[in-house]
Design a protein around this motif. Sequence first.
Motif, PDB file in Angstrom:
ATOM      1  N   MET A   1      -2.193  -1.968   1.228  1.00  0.00           N
ATOM      2  CA  MET A   1      -1.693  -3.157   1.935  1.00  0.00           C
ATOM      3  C   MET A   1      -0.272  -3.458   1.462  1.00  0.00           C
ATOM      4  O   MET A   1      -0.005  -3.552   0.269  1.00  0.00           O
ATOM      5  CB  MET A   1      -2.610  -4.358   1.662  1.00  0.00           C
ATOM      6  CG  MET A   1      -2.301  -5.581   2.485  1.00  0.00           C
ATOM      7  SD  MET A   1      -3.653  -6.807   2.533  1.00  0.00           S
ATOM      8  CE  MET A   1      -3.828  -7.209   0.795  1.00  0.00           C
ATOM      9  N   MET A   2       0.647  -3.589   2.389  1.00  0.00           N
ATOM     10  CA  MET A   2       2.045  -3.837   2.059  1.00  0.00           C
ATOM     11  C   MET A   2       2.208  -5.201   1.389  1.00  0.00           C
ATOM     12  O   MET A   2       1.541  -6.172   1.743  1.00  0.00           O
ATOM     13  CB  MET A   2       2.888  -3.795   3.338  1.00  0.00           C
ATOM     14  CG  MET A   2       4.353  -4.133   3.139  1.00  0.00           C
ATOM     15  SD  MET A   2       5.265  -4.227   4.702  1.00  0.00           S
ATOM     16  CE  MET A   2       5.293  -2.506   5.186  1.00  0.00           C
ATOM     17  N   ASP A   3       3.106  -5.254   0.419  1.00  0.00           N
ATOM     18  CA  ASP A   3       3.457  -6.532  -0.207  1.00  0.00           C
ATOM     19  C   ASP A   3       4.526  -7.194   0.669  1.00  0.00           C
ATOM     20  O   ASP A   3       5.717  -6.948   0.513  1.00  0.00           O
ATOM     21  CB  ASP A   3       3.974  -6.292  -1.625  1.00  0.00           C
ATOM     22  CG  ASP A   3       4.261  -7.595  -2.361  1.00  0.00           C
ATOM     23  OD1 ASP A   3       4.179  -8.681  -1.737  1.00  0.00           O
ATOM     24  OD2 ASP A   3       4.580  -7.537  -3.570  1.00  0.00           O
ATOM     25  N   ALA A  40      -7.168 -11.410   3.631  1.00  0.00           N
ATOM     26  CA  ALA A  40      -6.190 -10.611   4.364  1.00  0.00           C
ATOM     27  C   ALA A  40      -4.813 -10.610   3.704  1.00  0.00           C
ATOM     28  O   ALA A  40      -3.870 -10.009   4.235  1.00  0.00           O
ATOM     29  CB  ALA A  40      -6.071 -11.122   5.799  1.00  0.00           C
ATOM     30  N   GLY A  41      -4.683 -11.273   2.571  1.00  0.00           N
ATOM     31  CA  GLY A  41      -3.426 -11.261   1.841  1.00  0.00           C
ATOM     32  C   GLY A  41      -2.361 -12.161   2.401  1.00  0.00           C
ATOM     33  O   GLY A  41      -1.169 -11.981   2.118  1.00  0.00           O
ATOM     34  N   TYR A  42      -2.756 -13.162   3.207  1.00  0.00           N
ATOM     35  CA  TYR A  42      -1.796 -14.144   3.686  1.00  0.00           C
ATOM     36  C   TYR A  42      -1.500 -15.125   2.562  1.00  0.00           C
ATOM     37  O   TYR A  42      -2.309 -15.320   1.656  1.00  0.00           O
ATOM     38  CB  TYR A  42      -2.364 -14.912   4.887  1.00  0.00           C
ATOM     39  CG  TYR A  42      -2.445 -14.134   6.173  1.00  0.00           C
ATOM     40  CD1 TYR A  42      -2.666 -12.756   6.189  1.00  0.00           C
ATOM     41  CD2 TYR A  42      -2.328 -14.775   7.394  1.00  0.00           C
ATOM     42  CE1 TYR A  42      -2.752 -12.059   7.372  1.00  0.00           C
ATOM     43  CE2 TYR A  42      -2.413 -14.082   8.592  1.00  0.00           C
ATOM     44  CZ  TYR A  42      -2.625 -12.713   8.571  1.00  0.00           C
ATOM     45  OH  TYR A  42      -2.707 -12.019   9.749  1.00  0.00           O
ATOM     46  N   TRP A 325      -6.400  -9.324  10.247  1.00  0.00           N
ATOM     47  CA  TRP A 325      -6.066  -7.962   9.833  1.00  0.00           C
ATOM     48  C   TRP A 325      -5.286  -7.232  10.919  1.00  0.00           C
ATOM     49  O   TRP A 325      -4.319  -6.518  10.637  1.00  0.00           O
ATOM     50  CB  TRP A 325      -7.339  -7.190   9.484  1.00  0.00           C
ATOM     51  CG  TRP A 325      -7.943  -7.641   8.197  1.00  0.00           C
ATOM     52  CD1 TRP A 325      -8.994  -8.487   8.031  1.00  0.00           C
ATOM     53  CD2 TRP A 325      -7.509  -7.280   6.877  1.00  0.00           C
ATOM     54  NE1 TRP A 325      -9.252  -8.684   6.689  1.00  0.00           N
ATOM     55  CE2 TRP A 325      -8.357  -7.944   5.957  1.00  0.00           C
ATOM     56  CE3 TRP A 325      -6.501  -6.462   6.379  1.00  0.00           C
ATOM     57  CZ2 TRP A 325      -8.229  -7.820   4.575  1.00  0.00           C
ATOM     58  CZ3 TRP A 325      -6.365  -6.325   5.003  1.00  0.00           C
ATOM     59  CH2 TRP A 325      -7.213  -7.004   4.124  1.00  0.00           C
ATOM     60  N   ARG A 328      -1.839  -8.579  10.935  1.00  0.00           N
ATOM     61  CA  ARG A 328      -1.104  -8.095   9.759  1.00  0.00           C
ATOM     62  C   ARG A 328      -0.613  -6.666   9.969  1.00  0.00           C
ATOM     63  O   ARG A 328       0.506  -6.319   9.567  1.00  0.00           O
ATOM     64  CB  ARG A 328      -2.003  -8.178   8.516  1.00  0.00           C
ATOM     65  CG  ARG A 328      -1.254  -7.767   7.263  1.00  0.00           C
ATOM     66  CD  ARG A 328      -2.092  -7.741   6.014  1.00  0.00           C
ATOM     67  NE  ARG A 328      -1.246  -7.300   4.920  1.00  0.00           N
ATOM     68  CZ  ARG A 328      -0.718  -8.079   3.993  1.00  0.00           C
ATOM     69  NH1 ARG A 328      -0.978  -9.366   3.988  1.00  0.00           N
ATOM     70  NH2 ARG A 328       0.066  -7.580   3.062  1.00  0.00           N
ATOM     71  N   THR A 329      -1.430  -5.837  10.621  1.00  0.00           N
ATOM     72  CA  THR A 329      -1.012  -4.456  10.883  1.00  0.00           C
ATOM     73  C   THR A 329       0.279  -4.421  11.695  1.00  0.00           C
ATOM     74  O   THR A 329       1.216  -3.671  11.383  1.00  0.00           O
ATOM     75  CB  THR A 329      -2.124  -3.695  11.626  1.00  0.00           C
ATOM     76  OG1 THR A 329      -3.291  -3.638  10.799  1.00  0.00           O
ATOM     77  CG2 THR A 329      -1.680  -2.281  11.977  1.00  0.00           C
ATOM     78  N   GLU A 332       3.205  -5.702   9.528  1.00  0.00           N
ATOM     79  CA  GLU A 332       3.608  -4.702   8.536  1.00  0.00           C
ATOM     80  C   GLU A 332       4.463  -3.605   9.173  1.00  0.00           C
ATOM     81  O   GLU A 332       5.427  -3.131   8.573  1.00  0.00           O
ATOM     82  CB  GLU A 332       2.376  -4.096   7.867  1.00  0.00           C
ATOM     83  CG  GLU A 332       1.706  -5.030   6.859  1.00  0.00           C
ATOM     84  CD  GLU A 332       0.581  -4.349   6.105  1.00  0.00           C
ATOM     85  OE1 GLU A 332       0.212  -3.207   6.480  1.00  0.00           O
ATOM     86  OE2 GLU A 332       0.069  -4.951   5.147  1.00  0.00           O
TER      87      GLU A 332
END
Length: 340
Positions: A1-3, A40-42, A325, A328-329, A332
């Motif tokens: 997963m991208m930062d 989801a890293g939000y 997700w 996010r894809t 990214e």
Amino acid sequence: MMDLAASGVTVYSTCRSSIGYNERSHLRRLVEIAGWADDAGYRGALIYSDNTSIDSLMAAQAAIAGTTSFVPLVAVQPVDRSPFTLARAVSSLAHLYDRRIDINFVSGGFSRDLAVQGDTASHDARYDRLTEYAKIVEELLTGGMVTFAGEYYNVRRARLTAPVPHDLLPKVYVSGSSPASLQAGEALGVGQLSFPLVPEDFVSPDIRKNKYGSGISVGIIAREDSAEAWRIAHKRFPATPEGAERMKMLLSAAVSSWQPQLAAVPIPDDAPGQAYWLVPFRYHHTFCPYLVGSYDEVAQAVATYLDGGIRTFVLDIPEEPDDLWHARTAIERAVAAMDR
């Protein structure tokens, strides 16, 4: 997963906060969506503030208590609480949970909500008041002793007993798309959140941007296959006469500049090859435009916003965790193209 944060991009979702939405399961749903954003890293999710919603700070506390790293982006309307009360609440959450909240300062709202609280200030005057309010809050949060005599607020030797630790100070935005909101954001030295026009129009050099940064509120429905994304979009947001009539009524009572501005965007409901889609807004399903299509199609639209200086995205309320997700894809892919 991208930062994403390492690329300077901040992504929030949105939590449903309306009291009228299945009241018995409101807390469960609030914490559930906050958990989806966490997974989801939000960075976190926006929590609305209006007279039909759970108190935004109480909702933020519940979301913090039910997650591990989630950051509520709390909408704050100055007529709801004094600057000292807000600063003390932010400080209290920081010290109770060792967690931060972010703040989205809003000047307006629904006309009926403003009328209930006796707020008769003009559009631009509300941003003048907001500027005074936010300046006091900022000084209090950073530990200053505040004496302030303005047109709207008078504070004498106010100080928080426990200022917010530096690493937990909130990220702050001003909401709006008018010249008055731009002036307020730049006077405060903070970024601006607005509802975007078509990507190519929004990033035009003729449109002045906040020099401290810009963000947008937008929905995203992205899938590997464009046809599948559009199938989902049309199912969720049908264009109905009833919806059009509700939006007409909303616009007739609008006190904010962004609603008529967005309604006037001259694109059809269905524009082949166009990811930007206004049907969810035009038919009163939600309050933002959407980007719909394949990952690459949505990424291209997002990349255009990035090229125009947008670095914060507040996504609409998800129906299921996969929505976050998939979005996010696409984001990214746009960020990866920006970094090349």
